[in-house]
Design an enzyme around this catalytic site. Structure first.
Site, PDB file in Angstrom:
ATOM      1  N   ASN A   9       0.857  -1.183   0.000  1.00 42.79           N
ATOM      2  CA  ASN A   9       0.000   0.000   0.000  1.00 42.79           C
ATOM      3  C   ASN A   9       0.896   1.238   0.000  1.00 42.79           C
ATOM      4  O   ASN A   9       1.426   1.629   1.033  1.00 42.79           O
ATOM      5  CB  ASN A   9      -0.896  -0.023   1.252  1.00 42.79           C
ATOM      6  N   TRP A  10       1.060   1.826  -1.183  1.00 47.60           N
ATOM      7  CA  TRP A  10       1.969   2.986  -1.300  1.00 47.60           C
ATOM      8  C   TRP A  10       1.339   4.262  -0.750  1.00 47.60           C
ATOM      9  O   TRP A  10       1.992   5.277  -0.662  1.00 47.60           O
ATOM     10  CB  TRP A  10       2.368   3.187  -2.767  1.00 47.60           C
ATOM     11  N   LYS A  11       0.043   4.247  -0.447  1.00 47.12           N
ATOM     12  CA  LYS A  11      -0.674   5.451   0.038  1.00 47.12           C
ATOM     13  C   LYS A  11      -0.416   6.612  -0.934  1.00 47.12           C
ATOM     14  O   LYS A  11      -0.324   6.376  -2.127  1.00 47.12           O
ATOM     15  CB  LYS A  11      -0.246   5.769   1.469  1.00 47.12           C
ATOM     16  N   HIS A  93      -9.807   1.747   4.491  1.00 45.21           N
ATOM     17  CA  HIS A  93      -8.554   1.875   5.254  1.00 45.21           C
ATOM     18  C   HIS A  93      -8.784   2.857   6.406  1.00 45.21           C
ATOM     19  O   HIS A  93      -9.510   3.838   6.255  1.00 45.21           O
ATOM     20  CB  HIS A  93      -7.436   2.372   4.327  1.00 45.21           C
ATOM     21  N   GLU A  95      -7.145   5.180   7.570  1.00 41.87           N
ATOM     22  CA  GLU A  95      -6.837   6.597   7.274  1.00 41.87           C
ATOM     23  C   GLU A  95      -8.030   7.260   6.585  1.00 41.87           C
ATOM     24  O   GLU A  95      -8.316   8.439   6.807  1.00 41.87           O
ATOM     25  CB  GLU A  95      -5.567   6.677   6.407  1.00 41.87           C
ATOM     26  N   GLU A 163      -5.922  -4.475  10.539  1.00 41.19           N
ATOM     27  CA  GLU A 163      -4.867  -3.481  10.726  1.00 41.19           C
ATOM     28  C   GLU A 163      -5.170  -2.640  11.959  1.00 41.19           C
ATOM     29  O   GLU A 163      -5.865  -1.613  11.856  1.00 41.19           O
ATOM     30  CB  GLU A 163      -4.799  -2.549   9.518  1.00 41.19           C
ATOM     31  N   SER A 206       2.894  -2.021  10.437  1.00 35.46           N
ATOM     32  CA  SER A 206       4.325  -2.138  10.756  1.00 35.46           C
ATOM     33  C   SER A 206       4.918  -3.499  10.395  1.00 35.46           C
ATOM     34  O   SER A 206       5.751  -4.027  11.137  1.00 35.46           O
ATOM     35  CB  SER A 206       4.573  -1.790  12.231  1.00 35.46           C
ATOM     36  N   GLY A 228       4.664   1.405   4.866  1.00 37.37           N
ATOM     37  CA  GLY A 228       5.988   2.036   4.779  1.00 37.37           C
ATOM     38  C   GLY A 228       7.065   1.151   4.172  1.00 37.37           C
ATOM     39  O   GLY A 228       7.839   1.610   3.315  1.00 37.37           O
TER      40      GLY A 228
HETATM   41  P1  PGA Z   1       2.484   0.444   7.721  1.00 35.29           P
HETATM   42  O1  PGA Z   1       1.070   0.743   7.044  1.00 35.29           O
HETATM   43  O2  PGA Z   1       2.993  -0.860   7.156  1.00 35.29           O
HETATM   44  O3  PGA Z   1       3.346   1.607   7.334  1.00 35.29           O
HETATM   45  O4  PGA Z   1       2.268   0.355   9.186  1.00 35.29           O
HETATM   46  C1  PGA Z   1       0.174  -0.302   6.793  1.00 35.29           C
HETATM   47  C2  PGA Z   1      -1.095   0.246   6.198  1.00 35.29           C
HETATM   48  O5  PGA Z   1      -1.516   1.362   6.546  1.00 35.29           O
HETATM   49  O6  PGA Z   1      -1.722  -0.417   5.362  1.00 35.29           O
END
Ligand code: PGA
Length: 243
Positions: A9-11, A93, A95, A163, A206, A228
């Site tokens: 997931n590159w966001k 997600h 976010e 998540e 993470s 990330g």
């Molecule tokens: P992260 O993000 O691996 O940077 O914790 C995961 C995600 O939001 O899908």
């Protein structure tokens, strides 16, 4: 044993140059140039990615609640993604739930739209730290899952990514026992409420080259969603190597 699903997931990250560089590296490595490795990239890079003709999968990070085509300025529909050979799309997600206020009724429309055109949704669920600490996290997650029971679809096939919000981008991960508890919770909820549904359960939050092996050893885990660490070629390649 089936290969694990590794979703990057590159966001809101990337550029034409980064896509060109990173994805070319992934294309030349048999471990990453594989359908079980999937890149969820920002929409503007979709065509460039498809044009590479690589063997890895392509996903989107969101989808419109509206279906087909029409007067919905700024929206992108599931039918459009289908033309680009998109196999998966993230839905809900944390976010987006937090920043844009996406709720179960909106997410249900997105799921229905994707399923109706044959794109597999990756529904993200997860509790904030305060809910985890209160001990009421199971009920919170069941509430997020409950939208599955309201869907108007013939066949329910999807990926569910657990998540925990407190693990996203923080370097803190739940214990293997804590992840296992939620993976089992998701499977038993779906089994009880829609016995014919086909689901895969992923973990996200993470995930790194260091913890991936332990996470993938959890029974019933089908793979991971990586934020990330998916932006670093060496680390993401190490993660895919474990799959
Ligand atoms: P992260 O993000 O691996 O940077 O914790 C995961 C995600 O939001 O899908």
């Amino acid at each position: 044993m089936a290969k694990k699903l590794i979703v990057a997931n590159w966001k809101m990250n990337g550029s034409i140059a980064k896509i060109e560089h990173d994805l070319s590296v992934y294309k030349t490595n048999a471990l990453t140039n594989s359908p079980n490795v999937v890149f969820a990239l920002p929409m503007p890079y979709l065509y460039q990615t498809i044009d590479l003709g690589a063997g890895f999968g392509v996903a989107c990070q969101d989808i419109s609640q509206f279906c087909g085509f029409g007067a919905y300025t700024g929206e992108i529909s599931a039918a459009m993604l289908l033309e680009f050979n998109v196999k998966y799309t993230l839905v809900g997600h944390s976010e987006r739930r937090a920043a844009i206020g996406e709720d179960n009724s909106l997410l249900a429309k997105k799921l229905e739209n994707l399923i109706s055109v044959g794109i597999t949704p990756i529904l993200c669920i997860g509790e904030p730290r305060s809910i985890r600490d209160s001990g009421k996290y199971q009920g919170f997650l069941i509430d997020q899952l409950s939208l599955l029971t309201s869907l108007n679809v013939e066949v329910l096939e999807l990926v569910i990514a657990y998540e925990p919000i407190w693990a996203i981008g923080t370097g803190k991960t739940p214990t293997i026992e804590e992840i296992t508890e939620i993976v089992n919770l998701i499977h038993s909820f779906v089994q009880k409420t829609s016995a014919h549904a086909k689901i895969l359960v992923l973990y996200g939050g993470s995930v790194t080259g260091k913890n991936i092996a332990d996470i993938l050893h959890i029974p019933e885990i089908a793979g991971v969603l990586v934020g990330g660490a998916s932006l670093k070629v060496d680390e993401f390649t190490a993660i895919c190597t474990e799959a």
